[in-house]
Enzyme design. Structure first.
Site, PDB file in Angstrom:
ATOM      1  N   GLY A  51      49.403 -14.032  21.998  1.00 15.83           N
ATOM      2  CA  GLY A  51      49.814 -14.353  23.364  1.00 15.83           C
ATOM      3  C   GLY A  51      49.844 -13.050  24.134  1.00 15.83           C
ATOM      4  O   GLY A  51      48.902 -12.263  24.066  1.00 15.83           O
ATOM      5  N   GLU A  52      50.938 -12.802  24.815  1.00 14.25           N
ATOM      6  CA  GLU A  52      51.088 -11.557  25.571  1.00 14.25           C
ATOM      7  C   GLU A  52      52.341 -10.856  25.051  1.00 14.25           C
ATOM      8  O   GLU A  52      53.454 -11.349  25.249  1.00 14.25           O
ATOM      9  CB  GLU A  52      51.181 -11.888  27.067  1.00 14.25           C
ATOM     10  CG  GLU A  52      51.254 -10.692  27.961  1.00 14.25           C
ATOM     11  CD  GLU A  52      50.095  -9.716  27.755  1.00 14.25           C
ATOM     12  OE1 GLU A  52      48.935 -10.168  27.642  1.00 14.25           O
ATOM     13  OE2 GLU A  52      50.362  -8.503  27.676  1.00 14.25           O
ATOM     14  N   SER A  53      52.152  -9.718  24.404  1.00 12.73           N
ATOM     15  CA  SER A  53      53.272  -9.107  23.679  1.00 12.73           C
ATOM     16  C   SER A  53      54.430  -8.711  24.590  1.00 12.73           C
ATOM     17  O   SER A  53      55.593  -8.861  24.211  1.00 12.73           O
ATOM     18  CB  SER A  53      52.784  -7.905  22.875  1.00 12.73           C
ATOM     19  OG  SER A  53      52.117  -6.980  23.698  1.00 12.73           O
ATOM     20  N   CYS A  83      47.930 -10.835  16.183  1.00  9.52           N
ATOM     21  CA  CYS A  83      47.522 -10.297  17.477  1.00  9.52           C
ATOM     22  C   CYS A  83      48.737  -9.802  18.267  1.00  9.52           C
ATOM     23  O   CYS A  83      49.351  -8.808  17.880  1.00  9.52           O
ATOM     24  CB  CYS A  83      46.689 -11.330  18.221  1.00  9.52           C
ATOM     25  SG  CYS A  83      45.655 -10.579  19.474  1.00  9.52           S
ATOM     26  N   ARG A 111      46.896  -1.471  21.933  1.00  3.73           N
ATOM     27  CA  ARG A 111      46.646  -2.815  22.463  1.00  3.73           C
ATOM     28  C   ARG A 111      45.242  -2.904  23.040  1.00  3.73           C
ATOM     29  O   ARG A 111      44.686  -1.909  23.488  1.00  3.73           O
ATOM     30  CB  ARG A 111      47.642  -3.134  23.585  1.00  3.73           C
ATOM     31  CG  ARG A 111      49.070  -3.233  23.101  1.00  3.73           C
ATOM     32  CD  ARG A 111      50.009  -3.471  24.278  1.00  3.73           C
ATOM     33  NE  ARG A 111      49.749  -4.725  24.963  1.00  3.73           N
ATOM     34  CZ  ARG A 111      50.265  -5.030  26.142  1.00  3.73           C
ATOM     35  NH1 ARG A 111      51.031  -4.170  26.793  1.00  3.73           N
ATOM     36  NH2 ARG A 111      49.991  -6.185  26.697  1.00  3.73           N
ATOM     37  N   ILE A 141      40.717 -11.574  19.990  1.00  3.16           N
ATOM     38  CA  ILE A 141      40.882 -11.831  21.429  1.00  3.16           C
ATOM     39  C   ILE A 141      41.753 -10.729  22.011  1.00  3.16           C
ATOM     40  O   ILE A 141      42.957 -10.690  21.760  1.00  3.16           O
ATOM     41  CB  ILE A 141      41.521 -13.223  21.678  1.00  3.16           C
ATOM     42  CG1 ILE A 141      40.699 -14.328  20.989  1.00  3.16           C
ATOM     43  CG2 ILE A 141      41.632 -13.488  23.183  1.00  3.16           C
ATOM     44  CD1 ILE A 141      41.371 -15.694  20.974  1.00  3.16           C
ATOM     45  N   ARG A 142      41.165  -9.830  22.722  1.00  2.00           N
ATOM     46  CA  ARG A 142      41.896  -8.660  23.251  1.00  2.00           C
ATOM     47  C   ARG A 142      42.822  -8.096  22.158  1.00  2.00           C
ATOM     48  O   ARG A 142      44.006  -7.858  22.354  1.00  2.00           O
ATOM     49  CB  ARG A 142      42.671  -9.033  24.516  1.00  2.00           C
ATOM     50  CG  ARG A 142      41.746  -9.538  25.627  1.00  2.00           C
ATOM     51  CD  ARG A 142      42.509  -9.985  26.860  1.00  2.00           C
ATOM     52  NE  ARG A 142      43.177  -8.855  27.489  1.00  2.00           N
ATOM     53  CZ  ARG A 142      44.463  -8.876  27.877  1.00  2.00           C
ATOM     54  NH1 ARG A 142      45.212  -9.944  27.694  1.00  2.00           N
ATOM     55  NH2 ARG A 142      44.987  -7.817  28.442  1.00  2.00           N
ATOM     56  N   HIS A 177      42.906 -13.812  14.784  1.00  6.97           N
ATOM     57  CA  HIS A 177      43.540 -15.138  14.889  1.00  6.97           C
ATOM     58  C   HIS A 177      43.094 -16.077  13.772  1.00  6.97           C
ATOM     59  O   HIS A 177      42.240 -16.933  14.003  1.00  6.97           O
ATOM     60  CB  HIS A 177      43.192 -15.768  16.242  1.00  6.97           C
ATOM     61  CG  HIS A 177      43.853 -15.112  17.403  1.00  6.97           C
ATOM     62  ND1 HIS A 177      45.061 -15.529  17.902  1.00  6.97           N
ATOM     63  CD2 HIS A 177      43.477 -14.043  18.148  1.00  6.97           C
ATOM     64  CE1 HIS A 177      45.410 -14.757  18.922  1.00  6.97           C
ATOM     65  NE2 HIS A 177      44.463 -13.843  19.091  1.00  6.97           N
ATOM     66  N   GLU A 179      44.447 -18.621  12.798  1.00  4.34           N
ATOM     67  CA  GLU A 179      44.837 -20.012  13.106  1.00  4.34           C
ATOM     68  C   GLU A 179      43.764 -20.745  13.905  1.00  4.34           C
ATOM     69  O   GLU A 179      43.910 -21.934  14.171  1.00  4.34           O
ATOM     70  CB  GLU A 179      46.176 -20.019  13.873  1.00  4.34           C
ATOM     71  CG  GLU A 179      46.126 -19.580  15.331  1.00  4.34           C
ATOM     72  CD  GLU A 179      45.993 -18.068  15.532  1.00  4.34           C
ATOM     73  OE1 GLU A 179      45.796 -17.331  14.539  1.00  4.34           O
ATOM     74  OE2 GLU A 179      46.059 -17.631  16.697  1.00  4.34           O
TER      75      GLU A 179
END
Ligand code: GLN
Length: 196
Positions: A51-53, A83, A111, A141-142, A177, A179
């Site tokens: 997500g967004e840390s 991630c 990051r 993903i990023r 990821h 998952e």
């Protein structure tokens, strides 16, 4: 422990639903969403999703779930960050020394570390799980990678010379990821950390 492993997935932000789905295809696992310190009391292990840390850590702090997680992990509860979750677990974030983290894993991370041109990509890579080397599909993903690892941290996976999978005792972190591929090998490895 119960007969079934109770695995929680932090569900404040990010792709927690994909982790719940992956866990639900592993035998003898009950997956649940964790949103509060009370939810955390009912699980044997916890996944911190992508997500967004910076957002995840703010939301954790707002409800004191950061200290509840720290307390459980420091007394042995297995935790697995993917991630953004890897960033949340790390001791420090490179070039952002003021970004708060849980400091549960003795690594430094960068990051969005694979560069802008390749924000997201998939690639096969090898990971060592239980002394066997497996080829798995990595969805990045990023994604971050580890720029520094402490002396007790075991490297489980490297991609393009970058450390992307690590473990220190009950703490597992993966930059990509697992998952999102339908492959349950890394989640199964994590579930086995509950008893080992
Ligand atoms: N770039 C995100 C961060 O720094 C992580 C991306 C992800 O979790 N897919 O938090």
């Amino acid at each position: 422990m119960n007969d079934r492993a109770r695995v929680g997935v932090l569900a404040l932000q990010g792709d927690f639903a994909a982790h719940i789905k992956t866990l639900s295809s592993i035998p003898n696992v009950t997956a649940s969403e964790v949103r509060t310190p009370d939810d955390l009391k009912n699980v044997d292990a916890l996944i911190l999703p992508g997500g967004e840390s910076t957002t995840i850590i703010k939301l954790l702090q707002r409800i004191d779930l950061d200290s509840a997680i720290t307390q459980r992990v420091s007394t042995g509860m297995p935790v697995f960050g993917t991630c953004a979750g890897m960033i949340v677990l790390a001791n420090e974030v490179e070039e952002a020394p003021n970004q708060p983290t849980l400091k549960l894993l003795d690594i430094g991370v960068a990051r969005n570390a694979f560069g802008r041109q390749i924000d997201s990509f998939e690639a096969d890579l090898t990971v060592s799980l239980n002394n066997s080397v497996e080829t798995i599909r990595g969805v990045f993903i990023r994604a971050p990678y580890a720029t520094r690892i402490g002396p007790n941290v075991e490297v489980l996976g490297i991609f393009n010379d970058k450390i992307v999978a690590v473990r220190d005792k009950n703490v597992l972190a993966i930059a990509f990821h697992p998952e999102l591929t339908g492959d349950t090998s890394i989640h199964s490895y994590f579930v086995n950390m509950i008893t080992s």
